[in-house]
Design an enzyme around this catalytic site. Structure first.
Site, PDB file in Angstrom:
ATOM      1  N   ASP A   1       0.824  -1.199   0.000  1.00  0.00           N
ATOM      2  CA  ASP A   1       0.000   0.000   0.000  1.00  0.00           C
ATOM      3  C   ASP A   1       0.860   1.251   0.000  1.00  0.00           C
ATOM      4  O   ASP A   1       1.460   1.601   1.011  1.00  0.00           O
ATOM      5  CB  ASP A   1      -0.905  -0.008   1.236  1.00  0.00           C
TER       6      ASP A   1
ATOM      7  N   ASP B   1      -1.854   7.213  -6.466  1.00  0.00           N
ATOM      8  CA  ASP B   1      -2.086   6.296  -5.353  1.00  0.00           C
ATOM      9  C   ASP B   1      -2.490   4.918  -5.828  1.00  0.00           C
ATOM     10  O   ASP B   1      -3.592   4.718  -6.335  1.00  0.00           O
ATOM     11  CB  ASP B   1      -3.183   6.882  -4.467  1.00  0.00           C
TER      12      ASP B   1
END
Length: 542
Positions: free
Chosen positions: A238, A428
């Site tokens: 992540d 992202d």
């Protein structure tokens, strides 16, 4: 930590579906590449409901990243309520409420992926997960002799894989609507013996592993080793947070019981495990964990960090603890200034200990519909086999908080400028969609033939969409594959009708110039970040 079950979280729980320069040195810099496999995920929720859930989460994530007020539960609940009402009418809304109250444990939908908990599918638990990790480790060993680690010719590299908000950004990947209908039939047949997770192809670089895809382009997983003797842990990579954690041997779920069929870490399983009384807590856009800081040995593609500091979760929300969640923990790869544990990220530690030359993280995110499963995450350099070196574009990270944000030159459709100057993009990997301010999303869709809007930030485009939507960074234009824009038919029985658009509008806590750019775009570029240079790099794929 006991989380209250508001109507928002309850409703979302029922409805939610499937929501990247090395400095020249005397010797070639070493790098590590981890494979990403994919896991098949299906959902029977309506695509417009799924999209609203994703917009809610992405809007909350962006607000947290940028220090603005996040949307309240009542705001998100109302937006979701309106969506259910519009799609299914009053009967549908009432049915959902009744369904939640009367649902058995095996019928619930879980907030992170919305995956129906299918006991038969997940039968085998830790054994299936161990088989997956073993196969992934074998793939890493096979790839280890493929050649010297790439330095990308000494070119500067850095490119953002993810915006993080002081550890409060959304967990690796808001749920994906992307390709849920069309993609489910084209996922390439995950090996059921591995619990539904398809093992990545052998990587193309030496000393490397591949990157796995969870669901049709939902999340990205890799296998690392922890403890003594080493155990395999399947970890969500992540870029939108900065903390590493896995489940503790004493982990409990806020939903009751333990933390499911996930691998755990503690004194019983590792002789090098050292506990502390220092607590940590991380709240993501969907889900939260709390626990304690520990030290233990971890190994990434054979490079071992002795006594690395990270966390073990003693309590997880159901978004992480449930058996349907395929990973054992999460590795945040934003800059460590965002860490809630106040410790260096693994890539920063690898660099500081000389195991890699620079704190660079590079991503090649594969698309489930391509059936290539060639994703990789690379630490320490870029993999030159994955991108066109002539297109490598390095831009400054314009964010001062530690996540990855780049100035965006323009947005075009078939070469026509949408007139959106002065925008920035938080790049992202942990977000599925592109979420723009509603007026910006409208400006883009005004250039798309046959697009429609509901006036609340959701858009549809023809499923036959073939126009070129492109984002420009550093004067380099990066086109988005039409399949990543027309992501899912509104009516599964009409695959040539209207499709949900992968570009949505959000207004919760966002500014009028910031975009949250997730995997709808990042599947179309090689992406890298450089902590030392504080730069973001993008290149066209080969």
């Amino acid at each position: 930590m006991q989380l209250s079950l508001t109507f928002s979280t309850l409703l979302a729980g029922v409805l939610l579906a499937l929501d990247v320069s090395a400095v020249p040195v005397a010797q070639p810099p070493r790098m590590v590449t981890l494979p990403l496999k994919r896991m098949e995920v299906r959902s029977d929720a309506h695509p417009q409901i799924l999209l609203q859930q994703q917009v809610n989460r992405a809007s909350k994530r962006l607000a947290l990243m940028t220090g603005r007020d996040a949307p309240t539960n009542s705001m998100m609940t109302e937006a979701l309520r309106k969506r259910v009402l519009a799609v299914e009418g009053p009967e549908g809304l009432e049915r959902r409420r009744i369904g939640l109250a009367g649902a058995s444990k095996s019928e619930k939908r879980f907030n992170r992926t919305g995956l129906s908990k299918n006991e038969k599918r997940h039968k085998g638990g830790k054994k299936a997960k161990a088989a997956t990790a073993k196969a992934a480790a074998a793939g890493a060993a096979a790839g280890a002799g493929a050649g010297a680690a790439a330095a990308a010719g000494g070119k500067a590299a850095a490119a953002g894989s993810g915006a993080a908000a002081a550890g409060t950004a959304a967990a690796g990947g808001a749920a994906a609507a992307g390709g849920a209908a069309a993609g489910a039939a084209n996922l390439g047949g995950p090996d059921s013996a591995l619990g539904g997770i398809e093992v990545a192809n052998a990587p193309t670089t030496g000393n490397s592993l591949g990157l796995n895809i969870e669901g049709p382009d939902v999340g990205y997983l890799a296998t690392v080793q922890m403890g003594t003797p080493p155990q395999n842990f399947l970890i969500l990579m992540d870029s939108g947070s900065a903390d590493l954690w896995v489940a503790s041997e004493a982990c409990t779920s806020t939903a009751g019981g333990d933390c499911g069929n996930h691998q755990t870490l503690g004194t019983k399983s590792s002789s090098s495990f050292v506990a502390s009384n220092t607590p940590f807590q991380v709240t993501y856009g969907t889900g939260a964990v709390a626990g304690a800081i520990v030290t233990d040995d971890i190994s990434i593609a054979g490079l071992t960090l002795k006594a690395h500091t990270f966390g073990v979760a003693t309590q997880e929300t159901q978004d992480f603890s449930d058996d349907s969640v395929p990973f054992d923990g999460l590795m945040g790869l934003a800059q460590s200034t965002l860490s809630q544990q106040k410790t260096a990220t693994p890539v920063e530690s690898l660099a500081s200990q000389g195991l890699i030359t620079d704190a660079i993280t590079s991503y090649k995110i594969s698309r489930a519909l391509d059936n290539k499963n060639d994703g990789e995450i690379t630490f320490g350099a870029l993999d030159p086999t994955k991108f066109d070196a002539a297109t490598l574009t390095v831009v400054p990270n314009v964010n001062t908080q530690g996540f990855w944000e780049a100035a965006m030159d323009a947005v075009t459709v078939d070469g026509k400028d949408a007139g959106l100057q002065g925008r920035t993009s938080i790049l992202d990997t942990g977000t599925t969609l592109i979420v723009a301010p509603i007026p910006d999303a409208e400006a883009v869709h005004n250039l798309i033939q046959g697009s429609k809007t509901d006036g609340q930030g959701q858009f549809t485009v023809p499923c036959t969409f073939n126009q070129s939507v492109a984002l420009s960074f550093g004067k380099t234009v990066f086109a988005i594959d039409p399949r990543d824009v027309a992501i899912q038919p509104v009516d599964p029985n009409d695959p040539t009708g209207d499709c949900v658009s992968g570009i949505s509008g959000g207004s919760f806590g966002t500014s009028d110039t910031e975009w949250l750019v997730g995997d709808v775009f990042l599947k179309n570029a090689y992406y890298s970040t450089d902590v030392g240079k504080n730069t973001v790099s993008l290149a066209k794929l080969v």
